[in-house]
Write an enzyme that holds these catalytic residues in place. Structure first.
Site, PDB file in Angstrom:
ATOM      1  N   HIS A   1       0.820  -1.207   0.000  1.00 20.71           N
ATOM      2  CA  HIS A   1       0.000   0.000   0.000  1.00 20.71           C
ATOM      3  C   HIS A   1       0.855   1.259   0.000  1.00 20.71           C
ATOM      4  O   HIS A   1       1.623   1.510   0.925  1.00 20.71           O
ATOM      5  CB  HIS A   1      -0.904   0.009   1.239  1.00 20.71           C
ATOM      6  CG  HIS A   1      -2.028   0.982   1.138  1.00 20.71           C
ATOM      7  ND1 HIS A   1      -3.242   0.670   0.572  1.00 20.71           N
ATOM      8  CD2 HIS A   1      -2.133   2.279   1.518  1.00 20.71           C
ATOM      9  CE1 HIS A   1      -4.046   1.711   0.624  1.00 20.71           C
ATOM     10  NE2 HIS A   1      -3.395   2.717   1.189  1.00 20.71           N
TER      11      HIS A   1
ATOM     12  N   ASP B   1       0.247   5.534  -1.162  1.00 18.45           N
ATOM     13  CA  ASP B   1      -0.740   6.524  -1.586  1.00 18.45           C
ATOM     14  C   ASP B   1      -0.150   7.656  -2.422  1.00 18.45           C
ATOM     15  O   ASP B   1      -0.737   8.748  -2.471  1.00 18.45           O
ATOM     16  CB  ASP B   1      -1.437   7.120  -0.361  1.00 18.45           C
ATOM     17  CG  ASP B   1      -2.614   6.279   0.105  1.00 18.45           C
ATOM     18  OD1 ASP B   1      -3.551   6.109  -0.688  1.00 18.45           O
ATOM     19  OD2 ASP B   1      -2.588   5.793   1.250  1.00 18.45           O
TER      20      ASP B   1
ATOM     21  N   GLU C   1      -8.818   1.610  -2.694  1.00 19.02           N
ATOM     22  CA  GLU C   1      -8.989   1.734  -1.248  1.00 19.02           C
ATOM     23  C   GLU C   1     -10.375   2.305  -0.949  1.00 19.02           C
ATOM     24  O   GLU C   1     -10.582   3.505  -0.924  1.00 19.02           O
ATOM     25  CB  GLU C   1      -7.909   2.631  -0.645  1.00 19.02           C
ATOM     26  CG  GLU C   1      -7.947   2.661   0.878  1.00 19.02           C
ATOM     27  CD  GLU C   1      -6.818   3.455   1.487  1.00 19.02           C
ATOM     28  OE1 GLU C   1      -6.563   3.276   2.682  1.00 19.02           O
ATOM     29  OE2 GLU C   1      -6.186   4.251   0.772  1.00 19.02           O
TER      30      GLU C   1
ATOM     31  N   HIS D   1     -13.295   2.287   3.417  1.00 20.44           N
ATOM     32  CA  HIS D   1     -12.254   3.146   3.972  1.00 20.44           C
ATOM     33  C   HIS D   1     -12.795   3.625   5.319  1.00 20.44           C
ATOM     34  O   HIS D   1     -13.215   2.807   6.135  1.00 20.44           O
ATOM     35  CB  HIS D   1     -11.889   4.288   3.019  1.00 20.44           C
ATOM     36  CG  HIS D   1     -10.652   5.009   3.465  1.00 20.44           C
ATOM     37  ND1 HIS D   1     -10.667   6.315   3.881  1.00 20.44           N
ATOM     38  CD2 HIS D   1      -9.373   4.584   3.600  1.00 20.44           C
ATOM     39  CE1 HIS D   1      -9.448   6.680   4.242  1.00 20.44           C
ATOM     40  NE2 HIS D   1      -8.642   5.644   4.081  1.00 20.44           N
TER      41      HIS D   1
ATOM     42  N   HIS E   1      -9.264  -1.346   7.185  1.00 20.44           N
ATOM     43  CA  HIS E   1     -10.314  -0.334   7.385  1.00 20.44           C
ATOM     44  C   HIS E   1     -11.705  -0.923   7.593  1.00 20.44           C
ATOM     45  O   HIS E   1     -12.653  -0.175   7.849  1.00 20.44           O
ATOM     46  CB  HIS E   1     -10.376   0.672   6.230  1.00 20.44           C
ATOM     47  CG  HIS E   1      -9.260   1.657   6.211  1.00 20.44           C
ATOM     48  ND1 HIS E   1      -9.143   2.675   7.147  1.00 20.44           N
ATOM     49  CD2 HIS E   1      -8.198   1.797   5.375  1.00 20.44           C
ATOM     50  CE1 HIS E   1      -8.071   3.399   6.878  1.00 20.44           C
ATOM     51  NE2 HIS E   1      -7.469   2.878   5.821  1.00 20.44           N
TER      52      HIS E   1
ATOM     53  N   HIS F   1      -2.775  -2.799   4.853  1.00 22.37           N
ATOM     54  CA  HIS F   1      -2.004  -1.887   5.721  1.00 22.37           C
ATOM     55  C   HIS F   1      -2.660  -1.816   7.096  1.00 22.37           C
ATOM     56  O   HIS F   1      -3.396  -0.898   7.405  1.00 22.37           O
ATOM     57  CB  HIS F   1      -1.848  -0.501   5.081  1.00 22.37           C
ATOM     58  CG  HIS F   1      -3.116   0.190   4.702  1.00 22.37           C
ATOM     59  ND1 HIS F   1      -4.052  -0.353   3.857  1.00 22.37           N
ATOM     60  CD2 HIS F   1      -3.626   1.398   5.062  1.00 22.37           C
ATOM     61  CE1 HIS F   1      -5.057   0.477   3.695  1.00 22.37           C
ATOM     62  NE2 HIS F   1      -4.832   1.543   4.428  1.00 22.37           N
TER      63      HIS F   1
ATOM     64  N   ASP G   1       2.051   2.223   3.744  1.00 23.65           N
ATOM     65  CA  ASP G   1       1.131   3.369   3.729  1.00 23.65           C
ATOM     66  C   ASP G   1       1.875   4.694   3.546  1.00 23.65           C
ATOM     67  O   ASP G   1       1.436   5.745   4.035  1.00 23.65           O
ATOM     68  CB  ASP G   1       0.285   3.421   5.010  1.00 23.65           C
ATOM     69  CG  ASP G   1      -1.025   4.175   4.815  1.00 23.65           C
ATOM     70  OD1 ASP G   1      -1.331   4.565   3.667  1.00 23.65           O
ATOM     71  OD2 ASP G   1      -1.743   4.400   5.806  1.00 23.65           O
TER      72      ASP G   1
END
Length: 438
Positions: free
Chosen positions: A45, A47, A158, A185, A231, A252, A322
């Site tokens: 993961h 971003d 995500e 999420h 999440h 993550h 992350d």
């Protein structure tokens, strides 16, 4: 001057011990580097695409991704991440490659609005990254990872709000290269409960996975798309683990018993995950690692690895940093160039090279291959054409085409009320002539 050798002995002993400790530590760091050369990391993961949208509106023409310094991820750092923070110059001449799942995340506030469009734009930016930079390569299969000689790029969604409760949209994402999706999420979707229900007020009465949520899970199994439970609420995770035919991932997350944050995985789910053959890809986000502790470093992260290994075994663990998704990382793991610091710490704690090879790549590859096998075994199954009940997704931006209001077609050019007798007779005459001629 005091020259008594017995008084100098403790100082000499400390000096010798310091030298030995330095040499041992250096040897461990070198061993970590060598191990990462042999088993290039797959990170679950990152971003960076989100940062590119926020900072540059996805205008790749405005940046140089090789040396970009407004993010903690760039190509140069990704390359040096294979050989450790202290050894960036060692990259040249070495044959090592990173494999990165890029998150195509869009904010929960886009739910019931333009989440699908925004997700497509994030997929677009990842694909364009791979087209522009020869160091990058988009891959979509486990074999593609094995064959890649570049920084292999994979795509993960995500948040299930990106599919707008549509299995057809889910299938289109798969065709575009998406290979995992987090079911939620920080917001509930109409069909899956988030671990962060207090952040948004979407669908507050949902508990776990709805009937349509089960359809999403089964269709992901059929497609060969990995199910990501980071999440999601514990209820959602438990339900998915009961019904999924394929292994799942937490892309993550960390261990709840080490830090009791709602994002983390409790022990009973870790045990179920072991039976499922899935993995937790441990995150580096300080908030979910330390639960308020002042000192957060590489050892803090390693504590989560040790606990997950104790409960579920080393085959249930991966890495999901992350990076560029949060703003707080442990000391020693501040950016993507520093993964080897963690591997060195785990070596110090007695983890074997075989276990760490699994952590770095083999565990995720195993999951990916098993997900593909479930897909291949499902070839005889047709696409799932079920739709979510309209009552569960009613909002001002969603058009219901299944029960449209009845409308009378304007047969004549102008008709503002009920048809007159003349109009009716004229229509009957036209119909008779049509039947005779045909």
């Amino acid at each position: 001057m005091n020259s008594d050798p017995m008084k100098l002995f403790p100082w000499l002993l400390l000096l010798i011990l310091d030298v030995l400790a330095f040499r041992i530590d250096k040897s461990i760091r070198e061993k970590a580097v060598e191990l990462m050369k042999q088993a290039p990391l797959i990170d679950g993961h990152n971003d960076l695409p989100l940062r590119l949208r926020i900072l540059y509106q996805n205008r790749l023409s405005k940046i140089n991704l090789k040396i970009l310094n407004t993010t903690v991820t760039n190509i140069q750092k990704l390359q040096s991440g294979h050989v450790g923070a202290q050894s960036m110059n060692l990259w040249f001449g070495l044959s090592m490659f990173l494999f990165q799942f890029w998150s195509v995340y869009v904010l929960c506030s886009a739910q019931n609005k333009d989440a699908v469009r925004l997700t497509l734009e994030q997929i677009d930016v990842v694909k364009r990254m791979c087209q522009i930079y020869p160091e990058l390569e988009l891959v979509t299969t486990s074999q593609g990872i094995a064959d890649s000689k570049k920084i292999a790029c994979l795509i993960g969604i995500e948040g299930g709000h990106s599919i707008d409760s549509s299995l057809a949209t889910l299938r289109m994402y798969y065709d575009l290269g998406v290979r995992y999706m987090s079911l939620t999420h920080t917001c509930n979707t109409p069909w899956a409960e988030s671990s962060s229900k207090q952040v948004h007020n979407f669908y507050p009465n949902l508990n776990g996975l709805s009937s349509f949520g089960k359809e999403v899970v089964m269709e992901m199994n059929r497609l060969g798309m990995m199910i990501d439970l980071s999440h999601t609420s514990d209820s959602t995770s438990r339900m998915v683990l009961r019904i999924s035919k394929a292994p799942v991932i937490f892309s993550h997350s960390s261990a709840f018993s080490v830090c009791n944050h709602s994002r983390n995985v409790p022990d009973d789910i870790l045990r179920s995950l072991k039976k499922n053959n899935g993995i937790v890809m441990v995150t580096f986000y300080t908030k979910v690692l330390a639960c308020g502790r002042e000192v957060v470093n590489v050892a803090t992260v390693a504590d989560h690895f040790d606990h997950i290994k104790k409960i579920a075994g080393s085959k249930s663990i991966g890495i999901g940093g992350d990076y560029d998704g949060v703003d707080q990382f442990p000391e020693g793991l501040e950016d993507v160039s520093k993964y080897s610091a963690l591997i060195a710490e785990l070596l110090r704690r007695g983890w074997t090279e075989r276990e760490l090879t699994g952590v770095l790549r083999e565990n995720l590859l195993r999951v990916f291959k098993e997900v593909e096998k479930v897909r291949n075994d499902s070839k005889s199954m047709n696409e799932n054409e079920n739709e979510i009940p309209q009552r569960e997704v009613q909002n001002s931006c969603r058009l219901d085409l299944r029960n449209p209001p009845l409308q009378t077609a304007n047969v004549l050019p102008i008709s503002y009320g009920s048809p007159s007798v003349v109009q009716t007779l004229g229509l009957m005459f036209i119909t008779v002539i049509y039947i005779i001629l045909h």
